[in-house]
Design an enzyme around this catalytic site. Structure first.
Site, mmCIF file in Angstrom:
data_model
loop_
_atom_site.group_PDB
_atom_site.id
_atom_site.type_symbol
_atom_site.label_atom_id
_atom_site.label_comp_id
_atom_site.label_asym_id
_atom_site.label_seq_id
_atom_site.Cartn_x
_atom_site.Cartn_y
_atom_site.Cartn_z
ATOM 1 N N GLN A 73 0.826 -1.204 0.000
ATOM 2 C CA GLN A 73 0.000 0.000 0.000
ATOM 3 C C GLN A 73 0.863 1.257 0.000
ATOM 4 O OE1 GLN A 73 -2.855 -2.250 3.157
ATOM 5 N NE2 GLN A 73 -3.157 -0.049 3.100
ATOM 6 N N ARG B 205 -8.419 -1.303 8.424
ATOM 7 C CA ARG B 205 -9.401 -0.332 7.944
ATOM 8 C C ARG B 205 -9.642 0.744 8.994
ATOM 9 N NH1 ARG B 205 -13.880 -1.963 3.598
ATOM 10 N NH2 ARG B 205 -14.401 0.132 2.964
ATOM 11 N N CYS B 206 -8.557 1.140 9.606
ATOM 12 C CA CYS B 206 -8.632 2.149 10.651
ATOM 13 C C CYS B 206 -7.292 2.795 10.777
ATOM 14 C CB CYS B 206 -8.969 1.514 11.978
ATOM 15 S SG CYS B 206 -8.272 2.394 13.371
ATOM 16 N N GLU C 73 -12.633 4.669 6.198
ATOM 17 C CA GLU C 73 -12.625 3.882 7.425
ATOM 18 C C GLU C 73 -13.698 4.282 8.423
ATOM 19 O OE1 GLU C 73 -7.814 3.290 7.217
ATOM 20 O OE2 GLU C 73 -8.658 5.067 8.109
#
Lengths: 177, 793
Positions: free
Chosen positions: B222, B369-370, B739
């Site tokens: 990423q 996802r945070c 998120e």
């Protein structure tokens, strides 16, 4: 003839007898020499370079590798290539024609049924098997038919809408025909 | 001339269908495992079956004998090149291949490079490792014991299993607030370990070319530029000789930010064999060895006035980081942005104390996802709010309304120093209450209870910090957290855009072009977007923590504006007027006072290469590095209605209403897709998805039979609403959103179930709210805390 071992220029593991199989993939007979332990997913991805079939979990848990074998969805990570001998296999690469997308492919784009795209081929093939036996499914029937295919991005709501979109289009096409 | 219709050219606000879908729906995506290089070899990794043991010996001789094996690697192979250990993103070290001890189940011990993965697996079976088992620590409470074995005995000066103490806030002022309180409300929670588990696992193909000295690595990353910098440091290769290419990613969710041993192993294997070497882990390897999320004990209390006003808050967190401190988070914040807790509420003061520990579990990441522990912060906040409203005897919505930051208070400085900039919190609350039918719920709940049915409603409201930098405060291993975009407009008015971010399914190829269309009037279909190749993309910090739109998206707008500024000079030249007499409308410059007399952006592009005014450089391209002045602060208000079956403890979601204010929406279709995906992961964690360990450190959750991920069958539908408060400092008014749903969602589900069962006296059931735990709480009227018990016989 396509041979897995031609591709990697290597011999099979010591003492392993190679089997010759013929599998009809997306309408074309493919003859391949394989080790008996070779998985169908790896036959498709490595020997036949059909990389649209994704390996997600190797344990039939996620459904990313779903293909149709004689029209029924199977998880190709837990089917041996030799089990596909003499059978018809359909992968995501077989969905569209040269000029036209399959309505299921259109549906996924139209209803935003994908994000990263990794589960998408398996989802679409499970959906195809459903719509071939049930052209007018309810939302619950779609949800049940796709419950062997995991998605981590979308939350499924738009995937279900995509399949219903495709079902409607396919019914309309059938009426016209 | 009729002005351009922005929606028709795929500009801002258009639910433009996604460009990347064209390849994905045909099975033509190009993920790492799809790439085959000539002469490529395959590496497979042997992992430790035990959680804590001294390695007495490793015998690889039989593995070398397997035909088709090219290389067998152990910690010694790595150590000979100073690669047995690598630095983490949190200034710790992590073993690449173990040399002394294994410290968690699944740790990398040896590797085999062979002609194909089947042969490599065969050879792994021939490696004999002798382990001397050591006592195992599986939670931070055990880790604190004076008798606990020292996990990190490799580190000088490390005398306990503690990694850090961290503290923020005003202790004295908080003590005073509690002394003045009418009511003190407390809660004690555990946020279980979870795993992002993208469907595609991690992998890499390293390709070292000895003749040029160039190392090319295709990698599931990423943040490819961070990897390039790290590889330059670890492998001691010059940075210009390293090219990281992150192709299509099958999801990331934070799992693909860290640098894993497998990447380093494939790189060294390629250097040693002078062949391309592919490493693709299987699902179990991904689940047991790569970056997890959460795993924090959270306790705290609120000082409350009788009328519902919160006077102060205290919070204490104890986090489990596994065997190596490998969090990817801003350097100065040891527990991430946990102190963003309660940021949407007007609370005068607070005090937060955090401790982190080593255990014999897989190391973090800790993103899922945070951004940076914000999920834990907001889960604690909303469970605390729920408990406090009950303790005060106040309505849940009313208690939040009393304490939410009002519209006229922005910019608002939180008790822990964050500056929130905008929002319409009460409006979001009202939209949601209306949609869920809150006003009649109490009556509905009572009537249902008379019929033996248990209904509950849960509320979760929060703002969260998304889009790090600014670079003054935020860096990762010293690299400042800005981002970048490079736009090249070709002669015919078509363009290519590259950014330092990296899409993993968020649709950057679609939305970035929409920003350019908005700024320049070039149709989105005329713009191609590329990311992920460090040789071609400008330097950026990558995509995680919902930072793409807040940072790289802003850079796209700024690069476009620089292009427009140059095009204006060209337009003046073409129209033979001075620059000051030029006006802009979407896609076109015209002469002030004479709208008919104008030139399009495409005319200017052609002239940039064919008819440039004297003194102006030819060409029409630019790069922007954007350092955001602040984080962006989206707001979410979620409302969940459930029915709990008293006979089984099973709960069903009857309705879920999500109100999101993420500022201006570039592509509403994509935003809604992000929200639905995030809500599903929130539902997963609230309901079934967790990772636990038995007392010997065996990971329970190492495959999709044990690690339950919701399918289309059980995932509920979601009703989405929007409120738009543009971000005042972002060039296009956008805020992060990827998120929000995962952050605010879990508490909505848990609060709803608690609302259905708390008449029995239960105050808390820790996640996951599996039927047996809910049933137990209903039967006993007692809280159910900690991880689900797992037998280890």
């Amino acid at each position: 003839m396509t041979s897995l071992y031609d591709e990697v220029q290597a011999a099979p593991a010591a003492g392993v007898e190679v089997r010759r199989i013929t599998v009809n993939v997306n309408g074309t007979d493919r003859t391949v020499d394989v080790e008996p332990r070779l998985l169908l997913a790896h036959l498709l991805r490595q020997a036949l370079q059909l990389t649209g079939t994704h390996s997600g979990c190797d344990t039939s848990g996620c459904g990313a590798c779903t293909v149709l074998m004689d029209g029924r969805p199977v998880k190709s990570c837990t089917v041996l290539a030799v089990q596909a001998n003499g059978r018809e296999v359909e992968t995501v690469e077989g969905l569209a024609t040269a000029s036209e997308l399959h309505p299921i492919q259109e549906g996924f784009k139209e209803e935003h049924g994908l994000q990263c795209g990794f589960c998408t081929p398996g989802m679409m093939l499970s959906a195809k098997a459903l719509l071939e036996r049930n052209p007018d499914p309810t939302e619950d029937e779609v949800r049940w038919a796709l419950s062997g295919n995991l998605c981590r991005c979308t939350g499924y709501q738009n995937i279900v809408k995509s399949v219903l979109w495709a079902a409607k289009k396919m019914r309309e096409q059938n009426q016209e025909a | 001339m009729a002005p351009l219709d922005e929606l028709k050219i795929g500009g801002m606000g258009a639910s433009r269908r996604r460009v990347e879908d064209n390849r994905f729906i045909r099975g033509k995506g190009r993920y790492v495992d799809d790439i085959v290089l000539p002469g490529m070899l395959h590496v497979e990794i042997l992992r430790s079956p035990v959680a804590h043991a001294r390695i007495k010996s490793i015998d690889t001789s039989a593995a070398w004998e397997v035909p088709g094996v090219r290389l067998v690697m152990t910690g010694e192979t790595m150590a000979a090149r100073n690669l047995a250990w690598m630095p983490t993103l949190s200034y710790d070290t992590q073993a690449v291949l173990a040399t002394d001890k294994v410290r968690f189940q699944g740790q990398e011990v040896a590797a085999v490079v062979a002609d194909n993965p089947y042969i490599a697996r065969d050879a792994l079976d021939k490696i004999v490792v002798e382990y001397e088992q050591l006592p195992v620590i599986v939670n931070p409470i055990q880790a604190q014991s004076p008798d606990a074995p020292l996990i990190r005995d490799d580190k000088e000066n490390q005398t306990s299993n503690k990694i850090f103490d961290w503290e923020i806030g005003d202790k004295e002022a908080t003590d005073r607030a509690f002394a003045q309180a009418d009511v003190v409300s407390k809660i004690d929670l555990h946020y279980p370990r979870s795993h992002p588990s993208p469907l595609e696992t991690c992998g890499s193909i390293a390709d070292y070319d000895r003749s040029s000295g160039k190392l090319t690595v295709y990698m599931t990353s990423q943040a490819p530029h961070i990897v390039r910098a790290a590889v330059a440091m670890v492998a001691e290769l010059p940075e210009h000789m390293i090219r990281i290419i992150s192709p299509d990613l099958g999801g990331g969710f934070g799992n693909k930010v860290p640098i894993y041993p497998g990447y380093v192993i494939s790189i060294l294997a390629s250097i040693l064999t002078e062949r391309p070497v592919k490493w693709v882990e299987d699902k179990s390897s991904n689940l047991i060895s790569t970056g997890f999320g959460r795993d924090v004990y959270l306790e705290g209390e609120l000082a409350l006035r009788k009328d519902g006003k919160i006077l102060g808050m205290r919070m204490h967190t104890i986090s489990d980081h596994g065997a190596f401190f490998a969090d990817a988070q801003p350097t100065k914040f040891k527990i991430g942005l946990m102190h963003s807790t309660f940021a949407c509420y007007d609370i005068p003061t607070g005090h937060l104390v955090s401790e982190g520990y080593y255990t014999n579990k897989a190391p973090g990441g800790v993103a899922y996802r945070c951004s940076f522990r914000v999920t834990e912060a907001m889960f604690f906040q909303e469970r605390m709010m729920h408990a406090a409203a009950n303790d005060l005897g106040m309505d849940q919505a009313e208690f939040r309304r009393v304490n939410l930051v009002r519209d006229d208070m922005f910019p608002y400085r939180t008790a822990f120093g964050f500056l929130t900039d905008s929002g319409q919190y009460e409006k979001c609350l009202d939209v949601g209450l209306e949609a869920i039918g809150y006003s009649t719920f109490k009556q509905e709940q009572e009537e249902a209870r008379k019929r033996g049915k248990l209904l509950g409603i849960g509320i979760s409201t929060m703002t969260e910090p998304l889009g790090a930098g600014n670079s003054r405060e935020y860096d990762i291993i010293g690299i400042k957290m800005f981002d970048s975009a490079e736009l090249r407009v070709h002669m015919t008015g078509k363009a290519i855009l590259r950014t330092g971010a990296k899409t993993q399914g968020q649709g950057h190829e679609t939305t970035w072009a929409q920003i350019v269309a908005h700024e320049l009037g070039i149709p989105a279909d005329d713009i191609v977007v590329e990311e992920g190749d460090t040789d071609t993309a400008p330097f950026g910090m990558g995509t995680y923590a919902s930072r793409s739109t807040p940072v790289a998206g802003a850079a796209v707008a700024m690069a476009s504006r620089k292009i427009r500024a140059k095009a204006r000079k060209i337009a003046a030249h073409l129209l033979e007027v001075s620059e000051e007499d030029i006006e802009w409308e979407l896609g076109r410059f015209y002469v002030r006072g004479n709208q008919e007399r104008g030139v399009t952006i495409q005319d200017c592009a052609l002239a940039a290469y064919s008819n440039v005014p004297d003194g102006l450089e030819p060409g029409l391209e630019n790069t922007s590095y954007y350092d955001p002045p602040n984080l962006t602060w989206p707001f979410a208000a979620y409302f969940c209605k459930v029915e709990v079956d008293a006979q089984t403890g099973v709960w069903d979601v009857l309705n879920f209403v999500a109100v999101d204010d993420c500022g201006v929406r570039i592509n509403p279709m994509i935003v809604e897709g992000q929200v639905m995906g995030g809500l599903t992961e929130a539902y997963a964690m609230a309901n079934m998805q967790y990772m636990t360990f038995d007392e010997e450190g065996n990971c329970i959750g190492a495959n999709y039979m044990d690690y339950l991920i919701p399918t289309s069958w059980e995932t509920p539908g979601f009703e989405l609403h929007e409120v738009v408060t543009p971000c005042p400092h972002h060039p296009i008014g956008a805020k992060g959103v990827g998120e929000c749903a995962t952050v605010a969602g879990p508490a909505a589900f848990v609060n709803a179930v608690m609302s259905a069962i708390e008449h029995t006296g239960v105050r808390n059931v820790d996640m996951p709210l599996m039927p047996n735990r809910v049933y137990q709480a209903l039967q006993t009227g007692q809280d159910v805390s900690g991880m689900p018990p797992v037998l280890s016989d």
